[in-house]
Motif scaffolding. Structure first.
Motif, short mmCIF file in Angstrom:
data_model
loop_
_atom_site.label_atom_id
_atom_site.label_comp_id
_atom_site.label_asym_id
_atom_site.label_seq_id
_atom_site.Cartn_x
_atom_site.Cartn_y
_atom_site.Cartn_z
N ASP A 1 0.59 -1.40 0.27
CA ASP A 1 -0.44 -0.87 -0.08
C ASP A 1 0.07 1.25 0.12
N ARG A 2 2.04 1.14 -0.95
CA ARG A 2 2.75 1.72 -0.31
C ARG A 2 3.36 2.52 -1.90
N ALA A 3 4.48 3.37 -2.07
CA ALA A 3 5.25 3.86 -3.15
C ALA A 3 4.05 3.87 -4.09
N HIS A 4 3.53 4.94 -4.29
CA HIS A 4 2.86 5.60 -5.54
C HIS A 4 2.79 6.03 -6.66
N PHE A 5 4.10 6.21 -6.60
CA PHE A 5 4.44 7.05 -8.01
C PHE A 5 5.81 6.48 -8.85
N ASP A 6 5.51 6.10 -9.83
CA ASP A 6 6.06 5.25 -10.84
C ASP A 6 7.46 5.70 -10.33
N ARG A 7 8.19 6.97 -10.98
CA ARG A 7 9.32 7.52 -10.96
C ARG A 7 9.05 8.81 -9.85
N VAL A 8 10.66 8.56 -9.30
CA VAL A 8 11.13 9.65 -8.19
C VAL A 8 12.14 10.99 -8.69
N GLU A 9 12.30 12.49 -8.96
CA GLU A 9 12.88 12.48 -9.09
C GLU A 9 13.67 13.63 -8.46
N ILE A 10 15.20 13.80 -7.27
CA ILE A 10 14.83 14.56 -6.16
C ILE A 10 16.27 15.75 -6.02
N LEU A 11 15.76 17.04 -6.70
CA LEU A 11 17.00 18.43 -7.34
C LEU A 11 16.69 18.69 -6.50
N SER A 12 17.63 18.94 -5.94
CA SER A 12 18.92 19.87 -5.35
C SER A 12 18.45 21.26 -5.78
N ILE A 13 17.96 22.28 -5.15
CA ILE A 13 17.69 23.57 -5.83
C ILE A 13 17.90 24.61 -5.12
N LEU A 14 18.86 25.07 -4.26
CA LEU A 14 19.66 25.99 -3.41
C LEU A 14 18.98 27.07 -3.01
N ASP A 15 18.54 27.41 -4.22
CA ASP A 15 18.25 29.27 -4.28
C ASP A 15 16.94 28.87 -3.84
N GLY B 1 8.31 12.99 7.50
CA GLY B 1 9.02 12.56 7.89
C GLY B 1 10.50 12.14 7.17
N PHE B 2 10.61 12.46 6.15
CA PHE B 2 11.15 12.52 4.66
C PHE B 2 10.79 11.35 4.44
N ARG B 3 9.09 10.78 4.48
CA ARG B 3 8.61 9.62 3.37
C ARG B 3 7.60 9.84 2.03
N CYS B 4 7.74 11.47 2.59
CA CYS B 4 6.76 11.85 1.17
C CYS B 4 6.80 11.13 0.02
N VAL B 5 8.19 10.61 -0.58
CA VAL B 5 8.39 9.21 -1.64
C VAL B 5 7.31 8.15 -1.97
N GLU B 6 6.79 7.65 -0.52
CA GLU B 6 6.28 6.42 -0.75
C GLU B 6 4.95 6.38 0.04
N ARG B 7 4.04 7.95 0.36
CA ARG B 7 3.50 8.21 1.36
C ARG B 7 2.13 8.51 0.31
N TRP B 8 2.92 9.77 -0.43
CA TRP B 8 1.67 10.66 -1.34
C TRP B 8 2.15 10.23 -2.59
N TRP B 9 0.53 10.69 -3.37
CA TRP B 9 0.48 10.20 -4.86
C TRP B 9 0.03 11.23 -5.18
N PHE B 10 -0.75 10.82 -6.44
CA PHE B 10 -1.00 12.28 -7.51
C PHE B 10 -2.45 11.50 -7.77
N THR B 11 -3.28 12.56 -8.16
CA THR B 11 -4.87 12.83 -7.89
C THR B 11 -5.24 12.32 -9.96
#
Lengths: 520, 317
Positions: free
Chosen positions: A223-237, A510-520
């Motif tokens: 019941d977790r990991a709803h996205f097919d892909r995840v991209e994590i970008l570093s955007i400091l500004d 809790g750092f877990r947005c990648v596995e707990r969240w989803w797109f409507t």
């Protein structure tokens, strides 16, 4: 709400934090949290823009220290124990845990879980993952967690940890984000490997730039990991981060500058999430040095700060007033009935007179490295203190090298904590005599005695009483000014859905947005 | 031709000597930074025990000259060693970033150099006209704003309206068209920043020559103004123009970290800043050496080219 939400914390540069979770640890299964908004749907590429990340970021779990590596780690790894969105401990790679005496802890390792490489997760892997942070030559930020550990061994499908004294909160420590479970070879993990047993498999990673991951087809949580892909970008500004969200370049950003929250909301193209927790901003004073060695001076300064005003101006209202208490409302034993300190020039002058002074001159060293807005907060503090006969000379320090050359080096500085899940963790880390992070160099006999006794006290009411007394002592005799608790503020695109409750223990659910969240 | 080769060889030798001196300066400067790599890696969580363990692991206890010599001999063989912070080979870390930086610099130069030359020549040709004044005022305004301000203005006009992305996401696998589209805004920002300098130098150099007797002669013979500028004035004005272009190219390679940050462009500048903040001395040294080499090489090229454009110098050489 309720009990336990925690925040653990840490300092931005990582630190150790503590434990993880909070509260009570029931063995509630994650399924319980699904209810909230509509049913989660599978699919899409989730792009996160994070205001941290550096080309020097390491894959070594002992060195993880910023939000970028923390979220990237949660995307590819699992831990022994997870903290759910209620702040409770729930099983992850440890299917269950138990202790008969509080000193010997047995963690039963889940069967049938595999690493991305295809290898099965075994108790030996768990042992290697824990031992990475333990021992003479370990460089891990949480090395001290293992100081009381006398032995860790494998017993069938169990991992057994023996402590030198009972500690009922030990499982909280095992939910720490540094404790990723990684495959072990000859009793050691490879700290340069991506291999984990978490929700997403690393496709590519360029430190300080971006990571691309695809869904782990064999992930054991159905019941977790709803996205097919995840991209994590570093955007400091922070402006670039806002632009990326507004132009559709990313779906989630962290750390919104309070000044721009209103404008972002007005555009209606993003959703702001403001999550209260135990994170707090502090001004530690070196209690060994005059004038801070006199508690009356410390109290005078505590009454000379306008907390309400700071929450308004520095946090843009996204936070709450703190009563010089590192334990927050999300902790189990939070002492809510303490006498609140308000801005009170008369009281400040009274304490100055008690200290035998008419006026006071002190120097406060600040930099925005301590927390966003620290320089402004120092200026506000100096302004209100002047009305109390206290002259605060504000010295702006460079961000670069702040933690080496200013923090714990100069007698009066700015700093921050992520807060801790467990009272003991917070006090042991930041306030116990001799702790490496006791940044006010504070010693209090009664406090230290209570700290040790509370750890092994089984009677819930007695324990509560002890923790209340400790909070009272820290607030009125401690050497750290804690004016406010800051919220975690983030913004998402409108098509991002979250569970009704978002974890307050750490940023980004809790750092877990990648596995707990989803797109409507 | 022999003279040219000899001159190039001399310049190269001087360049190598310059780089050697620079390498010593770089090493000395990084030694002066407060704190060391171990405390930077561990940050606020540093304790004396973890610090000592990490220092020993990283070899930070060796004396500075020993570390310098090991580094220099490695670098000469193309081996910059591994990053002290991440243990990755530095050559790998730098390769892609350097490619990105050179791509952006060339992209911006491809826009800016022709633009500056054309504007400069036209401004000289029509000097003191409205065109001259507008071109000058426009270029000077663009260079007077801080880079990040120009960048934000472009984001406001061209990114928020959806024409171009505000964030550059390129990888070695991206197609050239993709890369050009993605990097358009940073390239345009840099173009606006560097054009004024080159344009004004072109204009000034040409106008300076226009007062010479040989130009007057050409004019008296009835040559058209355009022909006078292109055929007679420009070749003699090339030396200063080439030097200014070389300086601006060097800036495009080494000085664009602010633009990189605004557009999230993964170039060398950001890597340099990260590495300084983390006291990743090995990476800082490698990048500084690359930057120094870029300056030396571009100045060398400018020298050689301006000599080639001047027959008198060629003969004497």
């Amino acid at each position: 709400m309720k009990n336990l939400t925690n925040r653990h914390g840490v300092t931005r540069r990582g630190l150790m934090q503590g434990a993880a979770a909070l509260g009570a640890a029931g063995l509630i299964l994650p399924a319980g949290m699904r209810k909230a908004h509509a049913e989660p749907q599978r699919g899409g590429t989730f792009r996160i823009g994070i205001g941290h990340g550096s080309s020097t970021d390491s894959l070594d779990p002992g060195l993880w220290d910023n939000l970028y590596v923390q979220v990237f780690a949660a995307s590819r790894h699992n831990q022994l124990i997870e903290v759910n969105n209620e702040g409770q401990l729930v099983p992850e790679i440890a299917e269950s845990w138990d202790s008969t005496d509080g000193a010997t802890w047995v963690f039963k390792i889940r069967e049938g879980v595999t690493f991305h490489s295809g290898k099965t997760v075994t108790p030996e892997d768990v042992l290697a993952s824990l031992n990475h942070h333990r021992g003479e030559d370990a460089t891990s930020a949480i090395k001290t967690f293992f100081d009381p550990v006398t032995d860790i061994r494998v017993d069938g499908q169990n991992v057994v940890v023996t402590l030198d004294a009972p500690n009922g909160d030990f499982p909280y420590l095992m939910s720490d984000y540094h404790l990723a479970i990684m495959p072990g070879t000859d009793g050691r993990i490879d700290p340069t490997s991506y291999d984990g047993c978490g929700p997403y498999v690393v496709e590519s990673y360029e430190p300080g730039v971006q990571a691309s991951l695809t869904r782990n087809p064999d992930y054991w949580k159905s019941d977790r990991a709803h996205f097919d892909r995840v991209e994590i970008l570093s955007i400091l500004d922070s402006t670039a981060r806002l632009n990326a969200l507004m132009t559709g370049g990313v779906d989630l950003i962290d750390q919104i500058d309070p000044a721009t929250i209103g404008m972002l909301e007005a555009r209606g193209t993003a959703r702001i999430l403001s999550i209260p927790g135990n994170a707090h901003y502090v001004f530690p004073m070196d209690s060994r040095e005059a004038p801070f060695s006199d508690n009356n001076v410390r109290l005078a300064l505590k009454y000379a700060i306008d907390r309400e005003d700071m929450v308004d101006k520095i946090l843009g209202g996204h936070g709450a007033v703190s009563n010089d208490n590192p334990i927050g409302p999300a902790n189990r034993y939070f002492h809510a009935e303490m006498e609140a300190k308000t801005f009170d020039p008369d009281r400040a002058r009274y304490h100055l007179r008690e200290a035998g002074m008419d006026s006071l001159n002190v120097t406060l060293h600040v930099a925005d490295a301590a927390f966003s807005g620290a320089v402004d907060a120092g200026a506000l503090f100096a302004e209100t203190a002047r009305q109390c006969g206290i002259n605060i000379d504000l010295v702006r320090e460079p961000n670069d090298g702040y933690w080496d050359n200013v923090w714990m080096q100069k007698p009066f500085v700015a700093s921050y904590w992520g807060g801790r899940a467990v009272e003991d963790q917070m006090f042991t880390t930041g306030y116990a005599s001799g702790s490496s992070w006791n940044d006010s160099f504070w010693e209090h006999e009664r406090f230290n005695e209570l700290l040790v006794r509370a750890r092994s006290e089984i009677d819930e009411d007695l324990r509560r009483e002890m923790y209340h007394e400790m909070q009272q002592i820290v607030s009125f005799e401690g050497s750290v000014i804690i004016p406010m608790n800051n919220n975690y503020v983030m913004a998402t695109a409108l098509n991002v859905a979250t569970p009704e409750r978002i974890s307050a223990n750490w940023n980004l659910d809790g750092f877990r947005c990648v596995e707990r969240w989803w797109f409507t | 031709m022999h003279a040219v080769l000899k001159m190039i060889a001399q310049r190269l030798a001087l360049g190598a000597l310059t780089l050697f001196v620079v390498s010593i300066v770089i090493f000395g400067a990084t030694e002066l930074l407060p704190g060391d790599l171990a405390s930077a890696i561990l940050g606020q969580s540093a304790t004396p025990e973890t610090l000592a363990a990490l220092r020993a692991q990283l070899g930070l206890n060796d004396p500075a000259p020993v570390r310098y010599w090991a580094w220099l001999t490695g670098a000469l063989q193309g081996d910059f060693g591994v990053s002290l912070a991440t243990r990755r080979p530095i050559a790998d870390m730098i390769e892609q970033r350097l490619g990105n930086t050179l791509f952006l610099a060339l992209y911006a130069a491809a826009l800016a150099v022709p633009l500056a030359l054309v504007l400069g020549i036209l401004a000289a040709l029509w000097r003191n006209t409205i065109f001259d004044r507008v071109a000058n005022a426009g270029a000077l305004s663009a260079i007077s704003f801080p880079e990040f301000f120009v960048a934000y203005i472009l984001v406001l006009w061209l990114a928020q309206s959806g024409y171009f992305p505000s964030m550059v996401r390129i990888s070695p696998a991206s197609s050239l068209a993709d890369k050009l589209y993605m990097s358009f805004l940073p390239a345009l920002t840099l173009t606006l920043v560097v054009t004024a300098h080159m344009m004004r130098m072109t204009r000034a150099a040409i106008i300076n020559l226009m007062a010479s007797p040989y130009i007057e002669m050409a004019r008296l013979k009835g040559a058209s103004p355009l022909r006078i500028v292109l055929r007679h004035a420009l070749p003699n004005a090339l030396a200063p123009i080439i030097n200014v272009i070389a300086l601006n190219l060097a800036y495009l390679i080494t000085g664009v970290v602010v633009v990189e940050v605004v557009f999230v462009y993964p170039g060398l500048g950001q890597l340099m800043v990260d590495s300084v903040a983390k006291r990743d001395i090995a990476v800082v040294q490698a990048i500084a050496l690359i930057f120094a080499s870029a300056y030396v090489l571009l100045n060398l090229t400018a020298d050689v080219l301006s000599t080639l454009t001047n027959p008198r110098l060629m003969k004497r050489g």
